[in-house]
Design a protein around this motif. Sequence first.
Motif, PDB file in Angstrom:
ATOM      1  N   ALA A  13       0.809  -1.224   0.000  1.00 34.34           N
ATOM      2  CA  ALA A  13       0.000   0.000   0.000  1.00 34.34           C
ATOM      3  C   ALA A  13       0.838   1.268   0.000  1.00 34.34           C
ATOM      4  N   LEU A  14       2.163   1.145   0.039  1.00 38.30           N
ATOM      5  CA  LEU A  14       3.027   2.308   0.228  1.00 38.30           C
ATOM      6  C   LEU A  14       2.841   3.392  -0.835  1.00 38.30           C
ATOM      7  N   PRO A  15       2.774   3.072  -2.142  1.00 34.60           N
ATOM      8  CA  PRO A  15       2.612   4.157  -3.124  1.00 34.60           C
ATOM      9  C   PRO A  15       1.363   4.996  -2.874  1.00 34.60           C
ATOM     10  N   GLY A  16       0.238   4.344  -2.617  1.00 32.63           N
ATOM     11  CA  GLY A  16      -0.979   5.096  -2.338  1.00 32.63           C
ATOM     12  C   GLY A  16      -0.894   5.884  -1.049  1.00 32.63           C
ATOM     13  N   MET A  17      -0.233   5.315  -0.045  1.00 28.40           N
ATOM     14  CA  MET A  17      -0.064   6.029   1.215  1.00 28.40           C
ATOM     15  C   MET A  17       0.806   7.271   1.025  1.00 28.40           C
ATOM     16  N   VAL A  18       1.894   7.127   0.271  1.00 24.57           N
ATOM     17  CA  VAL A  18       2.765   8.275   0.012  1.00 24.57           C
ATOM     18  C   VAL A  18       2.003   9.370  -0.731  1.00 24.57           C
ATOM     19  N   THR A  19       1.157   8.965  -1.673  1.00 21.25           N
ATOM     20  CA  THR A  19       0.353   9.944  -2.403  1.00 21.25           C
ATOM     21  C   THR A  19      -0.550  10.720  -1.455  1.00 21.25           C
ATOM     22  N   GLY A  20      -1.265  10.013  -0.585  1.00 21.89           N
ATOM     23  CA  GLY A  20      -2.154  10.672   0.362  1.00 21.89           C
ATOM     24  C   GLY A  20      -1.402  11.573   1.330  1.00 21.89           C
TER      25      GLY A  20
ATOM     26  N   LEU B 209       3.738  21.366  -7.010  1.00 20.99           N
ATOM     27  CA  LEU B 209       4.794  20.362  -7.156  1.00 20.99           C
ATOM     28  C   LEU B 209       4.511  19.140  -6.292  1.00 20.99           C
ATOM     29  N   LEU B 210       4.036  19.359  -5.084  1.00 22.85           N
ATOM     30  CA  LEU B 210       3.684  18.224  -4.229  1.00 22.85           C
ATOM     31  C   LEU B 210       2.515  17.440  -4.806  1.00 22.85           C
ATOM     32  N   ASN B 211       1.510  18.144  -5.328  1.00 19.97           N
ATOM     33  CA  ASN B 211       0.386  17.452  -5.956  1.00 19.97           C
ATOM     34  C   ASN B 211       0.827  16.694  -7.204  1.00 19.97           C
ATOM     35  N   LEU B 212       1.701  17.301  -7.996  1.00 20.19           N
ATOM     36  CA  LEU B 212       2.191  16.627  -9.196  1.00 20.19           C
ATOM     37  C   LEU B 212       2.995  15.387  -8.827  1.00 20.19           C
ATOM     38  N   ALA B 213       3.835  15.500  -7.802  1.00 19.23           N
ATOM     39  CA  ALA B 213       4.598  14.330  -7.365  1.00 19.23           C
ATOM     40  C   ALA B 213       3.670  13.218  -6.895  1.00 19.23           C
ATOM     41  N   ALA B 214       2.608  13.593  -6.174  1.00 13.11           N
ATOM     42  CA  ALA B 214       1.649  12.585  -5.720  1.00 13.11           C
ATOM     43  C   ALA B 214       0.977  11.898  -6.904  1.00 13.11           C
ATOM     44  N   ARG B 215       0.588  12.680  -7.929  1.00 10.26           N
ATOM     45  CA  ARG B 215      -0.044  12.090  -9.106  1.00 10.26           C
ATOM     46  C   ARG B 215       0.928  11.170  -9.850  1.00 10.26           C
ATOM     47  N   LEU B 216       2.181  11.591  -9.956  1.00 13.00           N
ATOM     48  CA  LEU B 216       3.163  10.769 -10.659  1.00 13.00           C
ATOM     49  C   LEU B 216       3.415   9.460  -9.923  1.00 13.00           C
ATOM     50  N   ILE B 217       3.476   9.518  -8.608  1.00 11.30           N
ATOM     51  CA  ILE B 217       3.660   8.283  -7.834  1.00 11.30           C
ATOM     52  C   ILE B 217       2.478   7.355  -8.036  1.00 11.30           C
ATOM     53  N   ALA B 218       1.258   7.922  -7.997  1.00 11.94           N
ATOM     54  CA  ALA B 218       0.069   7.091  -8.208  1.00 11.94           C
ATOM     55  C   ALA B 218       0.065   6.473  -9.599  1.00 11.94           C
ATOM     56  N   TRP B 219       0.501   7.242 -10.615  1.00  6.54           N
ATOM     57  CA  TRP B 219       0.546   6.695 -11.974  1.00  6.54           C
ATOM     58  C   TRP B 219       1.643   5.651 -12.113  1.00  6.54           C
ATOM     59  N   TRP B 220       2.800   5.911 -11.531  1.00  9.38           N
ATOM     60  CA  TRP B 220       3.949   5.015 -11.665  1.00  9.38           C
ATOM     61  C   TRP B 220       3.689   3.668 -11.004  1.00  9.38           C
ATOM     62  N   LYS B 221       2.995   3.678  -9.878  1.00 12.69           N
ATOM     63  CA  LYS B 221       2.775   2.453  -9.122  1.00 12.69           C
ATOM     64  C   LYS B 221       1.391   1.848  -9.321  1.00 12.69           C
ATOM     65  N   ARG B 222       0.642   2.366 -10.286  1.00 12.97           N
ATOM     66  CA  ARG B 222      -0.698   1.832 -10.442  1.00 12.97           C
ATOM     67  C   ARG B 222      -0.630   0.392 -10.954  1.00 12.97           C
ATOM     68  N   PRO B 223      -1.578  -0.458 -10.551  1.00 11.84           N
ATOM     69  CA  PRO B 223      -1.561  -1.851 -10.992  1.00 11.84           C
ATOM     70  C   PRO B 223      -1.714  -1.954 -12.508  1.00 11.84           C
ATOM     71  N   GLY B 224      -0.963  -2.852 -13.080  1.00 14.78           N
ATOM     72  CA  GLY B 224      -1.089  -3.125 -14.504  1.00 14.78           C
ATOM     73  C   GLY B 224      -0.230  -2.266 -15.393  1.00 14.78           C
ATOM     74  N   ARG B 225       0.486  -1.276 -14.820  1.00 12.88           N
ATOM     75  CA  ARG B 225       1.346  -0.453 -15.663  1.00 12.88           C
ATOM     76  C   ARG B 225       2.578  -1.249 -16.065  1.00 12.88           C
ATOM     77  N   VAL B 226       2.889  -1.195 -17.331  1.00 17.07           N
ATOM     78  CA  VAL B 226       4.046  -1.929 -17.844  1.00 17.07           C
ATOM     79  C   VAL B 226       5.283  -1.048 -17.728  1.00 17.07           C
TER      80      VAL B 226
END
Length: 671
Positions: free
Chosen positions: A578-585, A654-671
């Motif tokens: 759950a760490l990527p989602g937690m870091v985003t929040g 910048l913090l919001n963008l970093a959160a979005r990038l982390i969520a995109w990078w760690k989302r399930p199914g991303r190749v």
Amino acid sequence: MSGESPTVAEPSGRADGRPSPGTPVSGLLKHPRRASGRGDRVFRRTTVGAAVFLLLLMGAIAAFLLTQALHAITADHANFLTAFEWNPDEDPSVWGVALVAWGTLVTSLFALVIGAPVAIGAALFITQYAPRRLAQALGYIVDLLAAVPSVVYGLWGIIFLVPHMGGVSTFVDAVLGWIPLFSYDGSPAPRSVFAAGIVLAIMILPIIAALSREIFLQTPHETQEAAYALGATRWEMIRLAVLPHARSGVISAVVLGFGRALGETIAVAMVLSQTQTFFTHFLNPGGNTIAANIAIQFKNAFGIGRGALIASGLVLFVMTLLMNYLARWIARRGSLDRRSPAPETASRAPVLAADASAEELHHLLDAAPHTTPDPQDRLSTPLASTARTSVGRRIRDRAAQGLATAAFTAAVLPLASILWLVIGHGAKRFDTVFLNNSMRNIAESDQGGGAYHAILGTLEQAGIATLIAVPLGVLVAVYLVEYGRGPLARMVTFVVDVMMGLPSIVAGLFILSLWILAFGFQDSGFAGSLALVILMLPMVIRSCEETIKLVPDALREAAYALGAPRRRTIMRVVLPTALPGMVTGIMLGIARVMGETAPVLLVVGFTSSINFNPFSGAQGSLPAFIYNEATQPYAPAIDRAWAGALTLILIIMLLNLAARLIAWWKRPGRV
């Protein structure tokens, strides 16, 4: 996890807490205590302790506010709840919160009447009308309004909105002037409760829109398909399928937005021309609110006056508590209604005629969601009847689409205006001099100076708040997901929901009452960090809780089957997953508290010099810097305020963008 009864009624465990070979996984999941040792008990008690601490914190907020307010309440020679006077420091002391409560309710109601329809319309446009590929991006655009700090809204309101309010007030007077409340005396640039209500409407818009959007997306596809199969237009489908399903959730979102408007402080304080007399003309300058009155008056109040302000903060705390409870009750009741069993239909409803009335469509839709159409039958449905709609129904459908599009446009325009003004005006002073210098020995009317001391203070205060709030919030989230059962878990969940809507001024008053007035500490950056912890905790808890819930049960089952005790399963399997989602929040929570102004003004103080030590003396912060410069009548100070607003928005973005990038990078199914 199957949910079936384990084949072994009493699985035996080893001395080290690991399960015996052959013990069914379902038994381990159903009776985890039997596979745990001393470490598991300590870990569990730690999470329970964090949850109990949260309850004690909420109780302490109410207790300390009441303790500090009692002296002023007993010294009051009027009814402090109903008196429309505010003279607490006079002899005799006469004051009442009815005066500021009246202004709070009026501005919040204006915000609700203006903001709620626009927010709901924008949510409908994004979910029902916008192209699917653009819907998520459009939702992010509206959500960006929530990332704008309240002090920037106040700066935008006083510099841009108020000078244009004369024409708007004249128009409202022409339409509603026959009502005395809406008569306008022609004052130029009126800093009225109506202007404050418009600013609040923009601030609550992203809250209502985001919640409504999620609720609209939960409408069952079968219900929508049934409406289309029966010949409904897009608007008729929304009116008869989407809106009834989402009714309770949307009402709950509106109530939460109203609670947010009740507690807003600094934007209202900057836009409103404060008066201490009862007002009945909403378009003319004047008025006051509870939160704005506390922020403006507290530093100049003494003795009974401070106690009166704290008492009004206690009333605001109770008001927001009731609003959050009402929203929770409405949402819970709505979810229960949707889970109630529905009567079975004997046969499928026939397809509507081309000019069928809305009443006929409504009766048919009552039965349609409870049937499961065969795919083959769906293909043979005479879809041509859907196109043969009457002219009146087509006009209503186009009008509804136009209104939804207009609502989305109205929701985005304030964001575009704010960003345009902040970038355009802030770029004039956004340079190395501004970023590397403080305001020491710089008069407000002088050119030069910068916000280095304020940037440093904001980063230190937010960093200390993060170090305290994140471990505590994660422990509470783990308790709610992994251990929470019974009355304690329900109480903690309710307290988290209440704290989500806690006014920032109340958090500042609590730290002021406890840390400064009761314990005798001085204003400092650390005191501000403690106030930010209270505001950050519920966001960390809620984001971590929702992310931990998404961890598949299969991972837990596999860990238990391999003999891992529960604490190791949580620490080495659940939390890393759950760490990527937690870091985003967490990053979104940090961005949120960085823009808080009211508690900083109360407990941190203001200084124009650099103070590296957050534990000693007043310390600068960007929100306080913007507020101080924006309230000065000098052009150089206004330029510095815009540059400070640009700096703060860039940090938050910048913090919001970093959160979005982390969520995109760690989302399930991303190749």
